[in-house]
Structure formats: structure tokens, C-alpha cells
Design a protein around this motif. Structure first.
Motif, PDB file in Angstrom:
ATOM      1  N   LEU A  67       0.831  -1.208   0.000  1.00 59.01           N
ATOM      2  CA  LEU A  67       0.000   0.000   0.000  1.00 59.01           C
ATOM      3  C   LEU A  67       0.862   1.254   0.000  1.00 59.01           C
ATOM      4  N   LEU A  68       1.902   1.264   0.830  1.00 57.15           N
ATOM      5  CA  LEU A  68       2.803   2.418   0.875  1.00 57.15           C
ATOM      6  C   LEU A  68       3.527   2.596  -0.456  1.00 57.15           C
ATOM      7  N   ALA A  69       3.969   1.492  -1.040  1.00 48.68           N
ATOM      8  CA  ALA A  69       4.692   1.575  -2.313  1.00 48.68           C
ATOM      9  C   ALA A  69       3.788   2.095  -3.424  1.00 48.68           C
ATOM     10  N   GLU A  70       2.564   1.583  -3.475  1.00 51.67           N
ATOM     11  CA  GLU A  70       1.650   1.975  -4.547  1.00 51.67           C
ATOM     12  C   GLU A  70       1.097   3.386  -4.359  1.00 51.67           C
ATOM     13  N   ALA A  71       1.192   3.900  -3.135  1.00 49.41           N
ATOM     14  CA  ALA A  71       0.747   5.274  -2.879  1.00 49.41           C
ATOM     15  C   ALA A  71       1.793   6.296  -3.327  1.00 49.41           C
ATOM     16  N   GLY A  72       2.917   5.787  -3.865  1.00 49.52           N
ATOM     17  CA  GLY A  72       3.959   6.688  -4.348  1.00 49.52           C
ATOM     18  C   GLY A  72       4.958   7.046  -3.276  1.00 49.52           C
ATOM     19  N   TYR A  73       5.462   6.037  -2.577  1.00 49.38           N
ATOM     20  CA  TYR A  73       6.424   6.281  -1.500  1.00 49.38           C
ATOM     21  C   TYR A  73       7.649   7.016  -2.030  1.00 49.38           C
ATOM     22  N   THR A  74       8.019   8.066  -1.343  1.00 52.00           N
ATOM     23  CA  THR A  74       9.225   8.812  -1.701  1.00 52.00           C
ATOM     24  C   THR A  74      10.167   8.863  -0.514  1.00 52.00           C
ATOM     25  N   LYS A  75      11.423   8.892  -0.804  1.00 46.77           N
ATOM     26  CA  LYS A  75      12.451   8.879   0.239  1.00 46.77           C
ATOM     27  C   LYS A  75      12.372  10.146   1.084  1.00 46.77           C
ATOM     28  N   PRO A  76      12.144  10.005   2.410  1.00 51.00           N
ATOM     29  CA  PRO A  76      12.069  11.195   3.267  1.00 51.00           C
ATOM     30  C   PRO A  76      13.469  11.750   3.546  1.00 51.00           C
ATOM     31  N   THR A  77      13.528  12.914   4.123  1.00 44.57           N
ATOM     32  CA  THR A  77      14.818  13.539   4.457  1.00 44.57           C
ATOM     33  C   THR A  77      14.962  13.631   5.976  1.00 44.57           C
ATOM     34  N   PRO A  78      16.185  13.445   6.487  1.00 43.47           N
ATOM     35  CA  PRO A  78      16.401  13.531   7.936  1.00 43.47           C
ATOM     36  C   PRO A  78      15.968  14.880   8.492  1.00 43.47           C
ATOM     37  N   LYS A  79      15.449  14.861   9.693  1.00 44.67           N
ATOM     38  CA  LYS A  79      14.922  16.078  10.316  1.00 44.67           C
ATOM     39  C   LYS A  79      16.039  16.887  10.960  1.00 44.67           C
ATOM     40  N   ALA A  80      15.962  18.182  10.763  1.00 45.09           N
ATOM     41  CA  ALA A  80      16.963  19.078  11.346  1.00 45.09           C
ATOM     42  C   ALA A  80      16.313  20.139  12.218  1.00 45.09           C
ATOM     43  N   ASN A  81      15.031  19.968  12.529  1.00 41.80           N
ATOM     44  CA  ASN A  81      14.303  21.001  13.274  1.00 41.80           C
ATOM     45  C   ASN A  81      13.597  20.419  14.501  1.00 41.80           C
ATOM     46  N   ILE A  82      14.321  19.565  15.225  1.00 44.22           N
ATOM     47  CA  ILE A  82      13.742  18.931  16.408  1.00 44.22           C
ATOM     48  C   ILE A  82      13.879  19.894  17.589  1.00 44.22           C
ATOM     49  N   LYS A  83      12.763  20.243  18.185  1.00 43.76           N
ATOM     50  CA  LYS A  83      12.766  21.208  19.286  1.00 43.76           C
ATOM     51  C   LYS A  83      13.219  20.523  20.572  1.00 43.76           C
ATOM     52  N   VAL A  84      14.263  21.075  21.194  1.00 43.05           N
ATOM     53  CA  VAL A  84      14.733  20.590  22.494  1.00 43.05           C
ATOM     54  C   VAL A  84      14.751  21.750  23.477  1.00 43.05           C
ATOM     55  N   GLN A  85      14.739  21.443  24.778  1.00 40.46           N
ATOM     56  CA  GLN A  85      14.532  22.477  25.794  1.00 40.46           C
ATOM     57  C   GLN A  85      15.796  23.006  26.456  1.00 40.46           C
ATOM     58  N   GLY A  86      16.930  22.328  26.239  1.00 39.97           N
ATOM     59  CA  GLY A  86      18.173  22.823  26.818  1.00 39.97           C
ATOM     60  C   GLY A  86      18.148  22.852  28.333  1.00 39.97           C
ATOM     61  N   ARG A  87      18.796  23.853  28.927  1.00 40.98           N
ATOM     62  CA  ARG A  87      18.971  23.901  30.379  1.00 40.98           C
ATOM     63  C   ARG A  87      17.657  23.974  31.138  1.00 40.98           C
ATOM     64  N   GLY A  88      16.644  24.574  30.521  1.00 38.07           N
ATOM     65  CA  GLY A  88      15.362  24.687  31.225  1.00 38.07           C
ATOM     66  C   GLY A  88      14.790  23.332  31.561  1.00 38.07           C
ATOM     67  N   GLY A  89      14.729  22.448  30.569  1.00 40.96           N
ATOM     68  CA  GLY A  89      14.229  21.097  30.817  1.00 40.96           C
ATOM     69  C   GLY A  89      15.214  20.279  31.632  1.00 40.96           C
ATOM     70  N   LEU A  90      16.498  20.456  31.349  1.00 36.38           N
ATOM     71  CA  LEU A  90      17.524  19.690  32.040  1.00 36.38           C
ATOM     72  C   LEU A  90      17.484  19.954  33.548  1.00 36.38           C
ATOM     73  N   GLY A  91      17.304  21.221  33.904  1.00 37.25           N
ATOM     74  CA  GLY A  91      17.233  21.570  35.327  1.00 37.25           C
ATOM     75  C   GLY A  91      16.072  20.885  36.027  1.00 37.25           C
ATOM     76  N   MET A  92      14.940  20.811  35.329  1.00 38.79           N
ATOM     77  CA  MET A  92      13.771  20.160  35.912  1.00 38.79           C
ATOM     78  C   MET A  92      14.065  18.690  36.207  1.00 38.79           C
ATOM     79  N   PHE A  93      14.677  17.984  35.271  1.00 37.38           N
ATOM     80  CA  PHE A  93      14.944  16.566  35.455  1.00 37.38           C
ATOM     81  C   PHE A  93      16.023  16.327  36.511  1.00 37.38           C
ATOM     82  N   ILE A  94      17.071  17.152  36.506  1.00 36.15           N
ATOM     83  CA  ILE A  94      18.143  16.963  37.490  1.00 36.15           C
ATOM     84  C   ILE A  94      17.619  17.206  38.907  1.00 36.15           C
TER      85      ILE A  94
END
Length: 800
Positions: free
Chosen positions: A697-724
């Protein structure tokens, strides 16, 4: 007539009734669960001033039974929230509501008069044309029809579920001479497609198919055991996984099922078995009579063939019953020369063949119990079934055997086994000799990519009905392997789809499987249009090769370890960003690296019984094959939807940090391991076919090669502080160890994108590098090595 099942009535809420109700809820069907009205108030009800007319009292039996089922282990529901589909009531107030139902299933006590009285009441309210079935395990189906109308008789059938209904796949369909053939056909198909069952057409004979053969098998084991002077521990060692049977083997199974249940079925077979040549075998041995008198019934009375106790030091100890003295003692070590010989033989068929030729007492036991079984099943055709494959299907699905009796006989070699059976006094039925005289040397064969069985009437091989819709690797493996190495095979499924099959121990992912995954994608990109990653083993994959990780870490070969992890990560990214669709078909244990593989597939077509999770935390690590990266990536959508409180990130962190494993494929959605678009297959036999269809089904729907993501949102020190902060608080309160805190901080560091001063967008490769670095640093920790060693040597994690 098109028949749709929207609502089912289950009459009787005992162990079977409540769990049958739960399994219908699992597939999204509404259920009306009814039981008796209590005749007396409980003390607590009296204290509350309730009367027998109060609704809470009148529905007490059914509500208590349902609640017990919902909270039991193993769980009868895929998700506890599905219990909302089950409505409860009682026979006096609510039986009229069965008029709303498309199917009424009777599951009351095993008493013919009671069942007949229930059916008399049912006929007052049942809507004509709706299904009516009985879940009896032994009462002749046709005897229940006395006094019933023509419409009732036409739509009536036996539907024998096995306990527990969610997990045991067998559903025996037992029509009467008056059952409309269309009803029988519908139930066979519905059980297969919607309930996920191996549906077996059975004749209305004592104990039907599975219990007839299964109880014979147990009684034959008891007979040969006594003859050869074996004990309980030895027999359970010889009748368990070594011969393709469940770990519970013979006596542990009896304890779980209940000795009273086993005895009742055996006695019933003796009483009704005037024409059964093995009738005398169903008489209960003296020690079982003594156990019944002492109420040593197994788990339900806390002692049977085994008894769980506490030592003086407070440790749990399992004691075994000595059948000669009727006293309990410590479990005994089982030592047979043949057991050592069989250990390195992974292939079950080859192992059974070797065991059948062993010359010690274990080999003698295995031959005689097998020969008796082979003789018995040949004599049961056509009494309990016209086709031999139905007997094998019933034993695999109902008793958890990996191979049925005729499949096992094929592994031995049919012709040479007949001679050995004759010598031992177990001569098979005449039709077996006719088969061999016609030049047919096996009960099954593979031809034209189909699995065929020997049909006794026509004396020819025929395709097993229904399997034309299955993808059977065991059949395709003969001629369709396009590439293989020591750890996996690449098989052409047809229609332009390849399958990568693992066959390492527990399907652990090592270098051979990594090589095979890359090779499969290379071949598909050149000459095919899609890849399925799936197998027919008990489990999809128990994870990466921990032994290799331990060896490299212990020898401080960090360059080799880094290369191994990098290759795993690169392979996962190759799957995700190939030019062809990749569909993963997980089932059973899908842990660690097996889970990471699924996370990087374009689609997941999971079996309903898929237990998937990232469990690396339990051995002192974090997911290092792209799992941490991928779960972090999946939280980024929540930020776009305004999740400023890090709820999604916190939930994923806790899922990984507690090594949470889904209890079903349905729960895997809630944990983030499966996404919208992924599918669930209830019948394992259909899983690879549905995964292949999804790839097409995926092949017949015209599967095209995706591209790696470069826009993944991360929280840096703000999130890190919460977990630590949270990790330190948990350690200070004594909930986690110092090492657990260290792993938590490493996991948080990766998921928050490292020591970034503010929320940022990063690439997948950036997170993979952080993940690999954290994984390698934890491999150098002594506590981590201790945990891995504990898993490898004992199978249990060490908490430190």
C-alpha cells in the motif's frame, strides 16, 4: 445474509464468562454481562441498610466477578479503559436486554439441566436470527436443544473458548446436525478475523478435540512416568520447552488448571469412552485420588504437585510432591545425558529427531509418550475430526504446543517411526499404512509456496483451507531465500516485497542482523519495492546482543563498542530514510533494540500481544540505537501544540526511565511506541500477510524517500534543570540509587539536547551523537557492568 456483531450478551460471569466478555471488549464490541441475583445479603450490605431489592445487591455477583477479572493477572483486557464497553446486569431484571444483542453466549455452570433452563428463558427474549452458543467444555452440544424452536436450533452452536480467552488462541466451533452451515462458516471466520483465534471445526464428541487429545497426553505421561520410575521434577523437565511445550510442562500446568478440573475431564472421558481403545488410561492414579481427598488441587488451594513456602530466612522456596511418599521436598536437579546433547540444537524439529533416538531413560520416556500419542490421534480420525491438520491446530492453539502430534511425527520421520511404534506395541491406524504404501512419506509438505496436508479420504495432499491468506515463512524458506547469514535470512514474499527474518537466540540483534537489515534494504532499492521485518518465532526480538556489549565494555574496547553502536544507529536511520517503505511486524517481546527498530520503521503492524518497550535503563544504560533520539523527536510535536510545561517530555522521560513495557499493542499507542497509522493484527497467523499488504500500500501510494529532520525542538537547560532537580529529590528520598540518578541525568541530557542555554532546534544526527556518547560513558560504569552481568547470568536485573 450479512451479519454484523455490534453487541454480545454473555450469560454467566465466572472465570470464563467475565474474561470472554473482556475479550469482546478488546475488539471494540459492546457486551452485556449477566449473572444470578444473590439470595442473601452480605453483612456489610446489611450494615448499610440495603435490601435484596437494591440494584447494587442484585448486581453484586456480576459486578464483583467483572472487577476481579479486570484487576487479575494476566490481564484479560488490552487496556483497562475498555471495560467501559461492558454493561452488567442480572438474569431476573435484564435478560430481556438480550433482544438488543447479535450474539448470546451461555457460560453458566457445567450442568445440563441448568443450561437447558437458561436456554428456555433465553428463548423468551432472544431476537430471531441472532446467534446463540454455549461455551461448554464437555457436555454434548445436541443435548442442550431439547424443547427449543426451529430458529433457535438453526442458529445454535458450541463455541468452546480456552482459558484465558485473551491469550489462548483456540476457539473450537462445534455445530449440531441442525446448525445452519452458514452459521458454522460465519463463526469460523469471525473467530479468525475479529477475535484473533485459531478456529477449529470440531465434532460433537466427548471433550471435542483439544481436551480429548490433551488429557490423553497427560494421562499417558503419568502412565509412562510410573512405569519408568520418574519423579515430578524429571517429567516437567522432559515435557516442557525442550520438546516445544510450555514452561509449565505437565504438572505445573495441572496446578494452574486445577487438579479437580483435570480429574473431572478424565473421569468424563472414561465414562463416555466405551469405544475408546485407551479408555482405561483415563482412570485416575491412586496419588491423584489422594490429592483430591486432601484438597491439594493446585494454585487454587495453594498446593498441588508443587507447593510454595518460605525458608527460615524468609526466601520463597518451591517444594515438589513425592508421589510415592505423598510428602513435599526440595526440587531435585534433573540430570540426563540426552539433555546435555540437546542443549545446542536450536531447531525444534532437529532437536525432536535427536531426542527420539536418545538411548537413556529420558529418550525412552519421550519415545513411549510420543508413540502413544501418535497412535491415539490416528485412531481419533474420523471420530473427532476428518482432517489431521485440525488436531495439530487445536493442540498448538489450545495447549501451547509449538508442533502438533502429526507435525512432531513428521520431525521424527514417519516411516521409520511406524516400525519403532510397532516394536513398542503402539500400532497406528490402517490409514497411515495406506499413506505410506501410496508413497507419501509425511503428513505435511510444502509445494508451490503452499502448506499442504495429507487428506485421508482422497489419499492426496490438499492445501490447508484459509492459509492462502497467510504468509508462512516456514513454507517460503525452502525456495524463496534470496540471501542469508548466521543471524538472519532475506525471503522473497512475492509481489515485490522482501522479508528480513531473524533467527538468533531470542532474536537478539547483533552484527549479522545489522548486516541483514542493510542488505535487505539494498536489495529492495535495486529490484523490489518494500521490506517487511518479521518472523514466526515466539518473540520478535529481546533486544540487542548484551553479551557483546558486556565483553567490549569489560575489556574497555570502547572504539569497538562505539563502532557497534554507530552501526546500529546508522542502520536504524537507513531504515527510516531508505527509498522503499519498511514495515516492522513485532509480536511477543519487542524490547530494547527490537523496540528501536520498530520506532524507525515507516509503519508498524503489531500483533495484539506485543510487549514493547525501551528497557535499557534496567541494565544501567539508556537506549543507544536511536531510541532516545526518536522518542525525543516524537515529543517535539507537543511543543508546537503549546505544551509549555514539558508534559510530553516528562511522560516520555518516565516511560524510558522506568523501563516501561506495554502489556499489549493497544497500550503501546499510549506509551508513544506506536503512532497513528500503525496497525494491530489480532490473529498472529495473519500478521505477516497484513504487514506485506501495508508495504504494498505504501509503495503503490507513491512512497518517496524522506529527508532527515533538522528542526527537532529541544529544551536545553530549562528542561535539564527540571529533570536533574527531580532525580536528586528522588535519590534523597531513597526511591532511586546513586547510579539510577546518574543514568537519569544522562537520559535528561540527551532528551534536552545537552547544555544549551535556551530552547533550540537540532538535527537527528546531533541527538544520535549525544545518545551514543551517553551510552558509551555508562558502559564504563562498574554498576552498569554488574547489572548486565546479572541479566546475562540470572536473567534478572540487579538493583544498585
Amino acid at each position: 445474509m450479512k451479519r454484523i456483531i455490534k453487541k454480545v450478551a454473555v450469560l454467566g460471569s465466572g472465570i470464563m464468562g467475565s474474561r470472554i466478555a473482556c475479550h469482546f471488549a478488546n475488539i471494540g464490541v459492546q457486551v452485556l454481562l449477566l449473572d444470578m441475583v444473590p439470595r442473601e445479603l452480605l453483612p456489610e450490605e446489611q450494615a448499610k441498610g440495603l435490601t435484596l431489592e437494591n440494584k447494587l445487591v442484585r448486581n453484586r455477583i456480576v459486578n464483583t466477578a467483572l472487577q476481579t477479572a479486570i484487576t487479575s493477572n494476566p490481564a484479560p483486557l488490552y487496556k483497562k479503559t475498555d471495560a467501559r464497553l461492558i454493561q452488567t446486569g442480572n438474569f431476573d431484571d435484564d435478560l430481556n436486554r438480550i433482544a438488543e444483542c447479535d450474539w448470546t453466549i451461555e457460560v453458566v455452570v457445567e450442568n445440563l439441566k441448568i443450561k437447558q433452563s437458561v436456554f428456555e428463558r433465553v428463548e423468551q427474549f432472544r431476537k430471531p436470527g441472532t446467534l446463540i452458543t454455549s461455551n461448554t467444555s464437555g457436555i454434548p452440544i445436541h443435548l442442550m436443544l431439547d424443547g427449543r424452536s426451529e430458529d433457535f436450533r438453526k442458529h445454535f452452536c458450541g463455541t468452546h473458548f480456552f482459558n484465558p480467552p485473551r491469550y489462548l488462541k483456540l476457539l473450537e466451533i462445534i455445530p449440531t446436525p441442525e446448525t445452519d452451515p452458514e452459521i458454522t462458516a460465519f463463526l469460523l471466520k469471525y473467530g479468525d478475523l475479529y477475535l484473533g483465534k485459531t478456529t477449529v471445526l470440531a465434532k460433537d464428541t466427548p471433550a471435542f478435540i483439544a481436551n480429548r487429545v490433551g488429557i490423553y497426553g497427560i494421562m499417558q505421561v503419568l502412565h509412562v512416568m510410573e512405569k519408568l520410575g520418574l519423579n515430578v521434577d524429571e517429567v516437567d523437565r522432559l515435557t516442557g520447552p525442550v520438546v516445544g511445550r510450555p514452561k509449565s510442562a505437565t504438572f505445573r500446568t495441572s496446578d494452574v488448571v486445577g487438579l479437580d478440573t483435570l480429574a473431572k475431564v478424565a473421569q468424563g472421558l472414561y465414562q463416555s469412552g466405551e469405544n475408546d481403545e485407551a479408555r482405561d488410561l483415563f482412570q485416575l492414579p491412586g496419588y491423584i485420588q489422594q490429592m483430591l481427598e486432601k484438597n491439594w488441587l493446585g494454585d487454587k488451594t495453594r498446593q498441588g504437585f508443587y507447593k510454595k513456602t518460605k525458608t527460615a530466612e524468609g526466601a520463597t522456596e518451591i517444594l515438589t510432591l513425592d508421589l510415592k511418599t505423598m510428602e513435599y521436598g526440595p526440587k531435585q536437579k534433573v540430570r540426563f545425558q540426552s539433555m546435555e546433547m540437546l542443549k545446542p540444537i536450536e531447531d525444534l524439529r532437529k532437536r525432536l529427531k535427536a531426542f527420539s533416538q536418545a538411548q537413556d531413560k529420558a529418550g525412552e520416556f519421550f519415545r513411549e509418550t510420543s508413540f502413544g500419542l501418535f497412535q491415539y490421534v490416528t485412531n481419533r480420525i474420523p471420530e473427532i475430526s476428518d482432517e489431521l491438520y485440525r488436531i495439530d491446530d487445536a493442540m498448538r492453539a489450545g495447549f501451547g504446543w509449538e508442533l502438533g502430534p502429526f507435525e512432531t511425527w513428521d520431525a521424527f520421520g514417519v516411516r521409520e517411526t511406524v516400525s519403532a511404534m510397532e516394536t513398542a506395541g503402539y500400532k497406528p491406524a490402517a490409514w497411515v499404512y495406506e499413506m505410506l504404501e501410496a508413497g507419501h512419506e509425511s503428513f505435511y509438505r510444502s509445494q508451490n509456496n503452499q502448506r499442504q496436508y495429507y487428506d485421508i479420504d482422497s489419499k492426496e495432499y490438499k492445501q490447508i483451507p484459509g492459509t492462502e491468506n497467510f504468509v508462512l515463512l516456514d513454507v517460503l524458506r525452502g525456495n524463496n531465500v534470496v540471501w542469508k547469514n548466521a543471524g538472519c535470512s532475506i525471503i522473497d514474499l512475492g509481489d515485490g516485497i522482501l522479508n528480513v527474518e531473524f533467527h538468533s537466540k531470542m532474536n537478539a540483534i547483533g552484527s549479522e542482523i545489522i548486516q541483514g537489515l542493510n542488505k535487505g534494504i539494498d536489495l529492495a532499492e535495486q529490484n523490489f519495492r518494500g521490506v517487511v521485518v518479521g518472523n514466526e518465532a515466539a518473540n520478535f526480538s529481546a533486544g540487542a546482543n548484551l553479551g557483546l556489549v558486556f565483553m567490549y565494555a569489560l575489556d574497555q574496547e570502547y572504539d569497538e563498542l562505539n563502532l557497534m553502536i554507530r552501526q546500529f544507529q546508522n542502520t536504524m536511520m537507513r531504515m527510516r530514510y531508505s527509498a522503499i517503505p519498511v514495515v516492522a511486524a513485532p509480536h511477543g517481546l519487542t524490547l530494547g533494540g527490537g523496540c528501536e527498530l520498530c520506532l524507525h520503521a515507516d509503519r508498524v503492524q503489531a500483533a495484539a500481544e506485543t510487549y514493547i518497550g525501551l528497557v535499557e535503563f534496567g541494565v544501567g544504560l539508556i537506549p543507544g540505537g536511536g531510541g532516545t533520539k526518536e522518542m525525543t523527536l516524537r515529543t517535539s510535536a507537543a511543543y508546537e501544540e503549546g505544551d509549555t510545561e514539558y508534559n510530553a517530555l516528562r511522560n516520555v522521560f518516565m516511560t524510558i526511565g522506568t523501563a516501561k513495557v506495554s502489556t499489549s499493542a493497544a497500550e503501546a499507542y499510549d506509551l508513544g511506541f506506536m503512532r497513528h497509522g500503525d496497525g494491530i493484527t489480532l490473529n498472529n497467523n495473519r500478521q505477516l500477510a497484513e504487514a506485506k499488504a501495508e508495504a504494498i500500500l505504501l509503495a503503490e501510494a507513491g512512497y518517496t524517500k524522506p529527508t532527515p529532520k533538522a528542526n527537532i525542538k529541544v529544551q536545553g537547560r530549562g528542561g535539564l534543570g527540571m529533570f536533574i532537580t527531580g532525580a536528586h529529590a528522588m535519590q534523597a528520598a531513597g526511591f532511586i540509587s546513586d547510579h539510577d540518578r546518574k543514568i537519569s541525568e544522562k537520559l535528561a541530557y540527551v532528551m534536552c539536547g545537552g547544555d544549551l542555554s535556551m530552547p533550540s532546534e537540532v538535527s537527528e544526527q546531533y541527538l544520535l551523537d549525544l545518545e551514543r556518547e551517553a551510552f558509551l560513558s555508562l558502559c564504563g560504569e562498574r554498576k552498569t557492568l554488574e547489572r548486565i552481568k546479572s541479566i546475562l547470568t540470572t536473567g534478572k536485573p540487579l538493583r544498585n
